[in-house]
Design an enzyme around this catalytic site. Structure first.
Site: not given
Length: 504
Positions: A295, A370
């Site tokens: 991220e 994820e």
């Protein structure tokens, strides 16, 4: 001894300093200053408590001046697995010295011995024992130079992507994974060998075969244990710029998120994190993907990271989620799809999964770095219906293994687990670090058993005609080590039961 020797600011990577010119005979003084904040902090916005101090091993090495400076091990295996080659390239502190080496097979017998003096040697193996998660066979190579002996454990394996499938030793596999931090409720980032083995045994008992080291390189010992026990590792660089995405008022800004990843001034800092990741861990057979962080938007600096790793290993499989097709923060007309070899997603919706996998123009396998968490693990069954259905869906890693909390015992020394905001700190993640499948003390939460069920090495079902079918979904071994216990019952009670001692 009062002389400045070096500085590093990549918190979860290994720092090395040459102190040869500063060491004196007799007593010496070694001083280390640990700073909590620096410009590197902008690259370390991971989902965890921010803790200070030295939390991994510190040691001093006395090396032979004629010894090996560096070495790299690579393996190739034929498609029929009848032969394999181990190639070792190395450099010496002083050129021209002859090295000797001995290779032992997994059963402890001498497989090969020889000498080399040109910086490269190779060993051909007939009928090799390949490494994979189900049979993690390890060869042991001893490299000898002068009075120095360097041991390295070698797994003969080959990872590649072919025809949109992830292959291990030329066989398609699925990653039944989970995300893991180095985390302990009493010791913070410091985890012992016993702690690591306990985590890995909990994962093995839940049929996990892959681990993403979110969001930084885990302890070096952890990778040795993954080599030994048989886990595929998505090895992640110490990089996340999540905090850059927030304006002062708290509004999210997609362009700001990518700012550091696109600024030339930060390029070397990004490459440094790829270099420290790769150079420490390059000889571990368990590493299936090299991940460029988490991220951090996307930009040219990620491309430079990928280029560094590929320059060292042309077969390396690179992972980076934010370079995916629809990322919103890239500049208009830019294309960063060359960065990652897999199309990675977090928490994708079902309609997106179906659409991507059915589109044959999408050449990369889909991977969920994820998916789900402790309160949504019931969805794993729906996700895995797609993983089972599509060859180009190579699995994913559940978020996440354990709750992040610190133990602050009460007056009677009973454990109390504090989390974000409990210390009056701001900003904090609140309960968002309490989303693991085990509690901080490693007691399983309900979602652990959802994971164990969906990751089972078999699929069973009733065909409607009086037959129960059990399908082996292992990739390398049969189910002959498993026993099936069955019971037939109705509302009144049990009608019959039995067991099949071995599933051939």
């Amino acid at each position: 001894n009062g002389t400045f020797t070096g500085y590093s600011q990549v918190s979860h990577s290994t720092s090395e300093f040459d102190i040869s010119d500063f060491v004196l005979e007799g007593e010496n003084t070694l001083t280390v200053l640990v700073v909590k904040w620096c410009d590197g902090t902008y690259l370390e916005d991971q989902d965890f408590f921010r803790l200070s101090g030295i939390f991994r091993d510190v040691y001093i090495l006395h090396r032979n001046k004629k010894g090996i400076e560096d070495f790299s091990v690579k393996t190739d295996i034929q498609s029929n697995e009848k032969s394999a080659r181990i190639s070792v390239s190395y450099s010496l502190y002083e050129k021209g010295n002859v090295i000797s080496y001995v290779l032992f097979s997994p059963n402890g017998k001498t497989a090969h011995r020889g000498e080399a003096d040109g910086g490269l040697f190779s060993i051909d193996i007939k009928s090799p024992l390949p490494w994979n998660d189900e049979t993690p066979y390890l060869y042991t190579l001893f490299i000898l130079v002068e009075d120095e002996i360097i041991p390295v454990r070698i797994g003969i394996r080959e990872f590649k992507i072919d025809n949109r499938k992830l292959l291990v030793n030329n066989k398609p596999i699925k990653l039944k994974g989970i995300n893991r931090h180095d985390s302990h409720p009493d010791n913070g980032y410091t985890v012992t060998r016993r702690d690591m083995i306990n985590d890995l045994m909990l994962m093995k008992r839940a049929n996990v075969n892959a681990i993403r080291t979110s969001h930084y390189p885990n302890s070096p010992l952890f990778l040795e244990l993954c080599d030994e026990l048989g886990f595929y590792v998505i090895n992640e660089a110490d990089l996340e710029t999540h905090g850059m995405g927030y304006e002062v008022e708290g509004e999210w800004d997609w362009q700001r998120w990518s700012l550091l990843s696109r600024m030339p001034e930060w390029k070397e800092a990004y490459i440094d994190r790829a270099r420290l990741l790769y150079e420490r861990d390059k000889n571990h057979p368990s590493i299936i993907f090299w991940s460029l962080g988490n991220e951090s938007g996307v930009g040219a600096n990620h491309r430079a990271m990928a280029q560094y790793i590929r320059s060292k290993d042309e077969k390396a499989i690179i992972h980076y989620e934010n370079s995916h097709l629809e990322f919103k923060a890239i500049e208009e007309g830019a294309d960063y799809s060359d960065i990652s070899d897999v199309e990675s997603r977090m928490y994708p919706k079902a309609d997106y999964i179906e659409r991507y996998l059915a589109d044959k123009s999408n050449k990369k396998p889909l991977f969920m770095c994820e998916y789900v968490d402790s309160v949504t693990t019931g969805d794993v069954y729906d996700y895995w219906s797609y993983v089972d259905k599509y060859d180009n869906f190579c699995g994913g890693c559940i978020w996440e293994f354990c709750d992040h909390a610190v133990n602050v015992p009460d007056g009677n020394n009973n454990p109390r687990y504090f989390y974000g905001g409990d210390f009056g700190e701001h900003p904090n993640d609140g309960i968002c670090c309490l989303d693991g499948l085990v509690y901080p003390d490693r007691r399983p939460r309900p979602g652990y058993f959802d994971m164990k069920k969906v990751y089972e090495p078999f699929r069973g079902g009733f065909d409607g005609k009086g037959t129960i079918k059990i399908k082996n979904v292992r990739y390398f071994l049969p189910l002959s080590d498993l026993t099936a216990v069955w019971t037939l019952s109705h509302s009144v009670g049990k009608i019959a039961s039995g067991r099949i001692e071995s599933l051939q």
